[in-house]
Design a protein around this motif. Structure first.
Motif, short mmCIF file in Angstrom:
data_model
loop_
_atom_site.label_atom_id
_atom_site.label_comp_id
_atom_site.label_asym_id
_atom_site.label_seq_id
_atom_site.Cartn_x
_atom_site.Cartn_y
_atom_site.Cartn_z
N GLN A 249 0.82 -1.21 0.00
CA GLN A 249 0.00 0.00 0.00
C GLN A 249 0.86 1.26 0.00
O GLN A 249 0.38 2.33 -0.42
CB GLN A 249 -0.95 0.01 1.21
N ASP A 254 -2.83 0.30 -6.37
CA ASP A 254 -2.99 -0.96 -7.09
C ASP A 254 -2.26 -2.09 -6.39
O ASP A 254 -2.80 -3.18 -6.18
CB ASP A 254 -2.48 -0.81 -8.52
N ARG A 257 -4.01 -3.30 -3.36
CA ARG A 257 -5.17 -4.16 -3.62
C ARG A 257 -4.76 -5.55 -4.09
O ARG A 257 -5.45 -6.52 -3.86
CB ARG A 257 -6.07 -3.52 -4.68
N TRP A 258 -3.63 -5.63 -4.78
CA TRP A 258 -3.26 -6.87 -5.44
C TRP A 258 -2.59 -7.89 -4.51
O TRP A 258 -2.81 -9.08 -4.64
CB TRP A 258 -2.31 -6.57 -6.60
N SER A 307 -4.41 -11.27 -4.03
CA SER A 307 -5.77 -11.18 -3.48
C SER A 307 -6.78 -11.72 -4.49
O SER A 307 -6.49 -11.84 -5.69
CB SER A 307 -6.10 -9.73 -3.14
N GLU A 309 -9.26 -10.13 -5.47
CA GLU A 309 -9.54 -9.00 -6.36
C GLU A 309 -8.56 -8.99 -7.53
O GLU A 309 -8.96 -8.78 -8.68
CB GLU A 309 -9.45 -7.69 -5.58
#
Length: 331
Positions: A249, A254, A257-258, A307, A309
């Protein structure tokens, strides 16, 4: 064994492997890096992309004992490590240890994800500690020891995903892709020549065998690689790349989140070993940022857990690593 001779022998090994593995020069180089860095490799690719052939080409041209273990769902740990066998002799009865196929210099663990967890776990001690413990007795592996495991990335039926603890034991994760069209034509010609040689008349004089590359060259190269210089800046850069996987982070929304779980300190050690080996193969006595970036994906791709996501968006580990390299500065 001199420095010049060791380098010449390793270059000859790469050249011979390149003659058997058409269009996969990067894969050949990664296998040799794994050998010189004294690590284990996970080789992944679709069926028919010469995963097994690549490992056999290395073993064929190197002075070594080679064994292949075809992993299946009914395989037992003792089928890999060996077991105590009961013998009846003139002096009485006794148990003797019969070595399994793991006791070789180069071990091909073919389709490793087809075996259940207890069999995969049987490899852990050998891969990490270079020894096997059976019935309370420890048996050492040979000085030159390397596990090369293959797996099919798309077939799921009858497979068991490797746990993170075992994935982390692999120095590098090598991915084999389709060869270029021009190289695939050369593959056809190569296989045709091999078939012609196999079917040649028996009375035809066989070609003189080419001497294998001696193990002494590998050990000499390893001693030289230890002395390859890595500056404080380069060492910090390698650690910063690994650290970025743990606090993604901080390097952009991005990446945050990844990445769900980042790489362990083994990743930093692997980056150091492989970077110095890559520098040695390219004739440098120091590590350049190019060396670190060249092998970063091989070292990190199997140590990241993405993740849901990221998986839903079709983001691959290599895409994540590209972004990390772009975001982490060399200070």
């Amino acid at each position: 064994m001199t420095t010049t001779q060791a380098r010449a022998d390793i270059e000859e090994l790469i050249a011979r492997m390149g003659q058997s593995i058409i269009g996969q020069s990067e894969v050949v180089e990664r296998l040799v890096i794994g050998l010189l860095a004294n690590g284990n490799l996970l080789i992944e690719g679709l069926p028919g992309l010469a995963k097994t052939r690549a490992v056999k080409a290395l073993a064929k041209n190197l002075e070594c004992d080679f064994s292949r273990i075809q992993f299946t769902p009914d395989l037992l740990p003792s089928d890999v490590t060996g077991s105590e066998i009961y013998y009846q002799t003139e002096k009485g009865s006794e148990f003797r240890f019969k070595q399994g196929p793991i006791f070789a210099n180069i071990v091909l663990a073919d389709e490793i994800n087809r075996a259940p967890a207890k069999v995969q776990a049987a490899l852990l001690e050998a891969m990490e500690e270079r020894q096997v413990t059976v019935a309370g007795t420890t048996h050492k592996m040979p000085p030159l020891f390397m596990v090369m495991a293959t797996q099919n990335p798309i077939e799921q039926e009858g497979t068991y995903p490797l746990p993170e603890a075992q994935m982390d034991r692999f120095l590098m994760h090598v991915v084999i892709t389709y060869p270029p069209v021009e190289d695939e034509v050369k593959v056809i010609h190569l296989v045709r020549r091999e078939e012609a040689a196999t079917n040649a008349p028996k009375d035809k004089a066989p070609k003189e065998a080419i001497p294998a590359i001696p193990q002494a060259s590998v050990f000499q190269a390893r001693r030289e690689i230890v002395d390859i210089h890595a500056s404080d800046t380069i060492e910090r850069y390698m650690v910063d790349l690994v650290h970025a996987t743990r606090v993604p982070q901080q390097f952009g929304p991005d990446l945050g989140r990844w990445i769900e779980i980042g790489a362990s300190p083994r990743a930093s050690l692997a980056l150091d070993k492989c970077s110095r080996t890559h520098a040695w193969l390219n004739g440098r006595d120091y590590v350049d940022p190019i060396d670190v970036r060249a092998i970063a994906a091989n070292v990190l791709r199997h140590r990241l857990r993405l993740s849901y996501e990221a998986q839903g968006e079709g983001v691959t580990p290599d895409r994540v690593i590209e972004e990390i390299i772009a975001q982490v500065a060399l200070t």
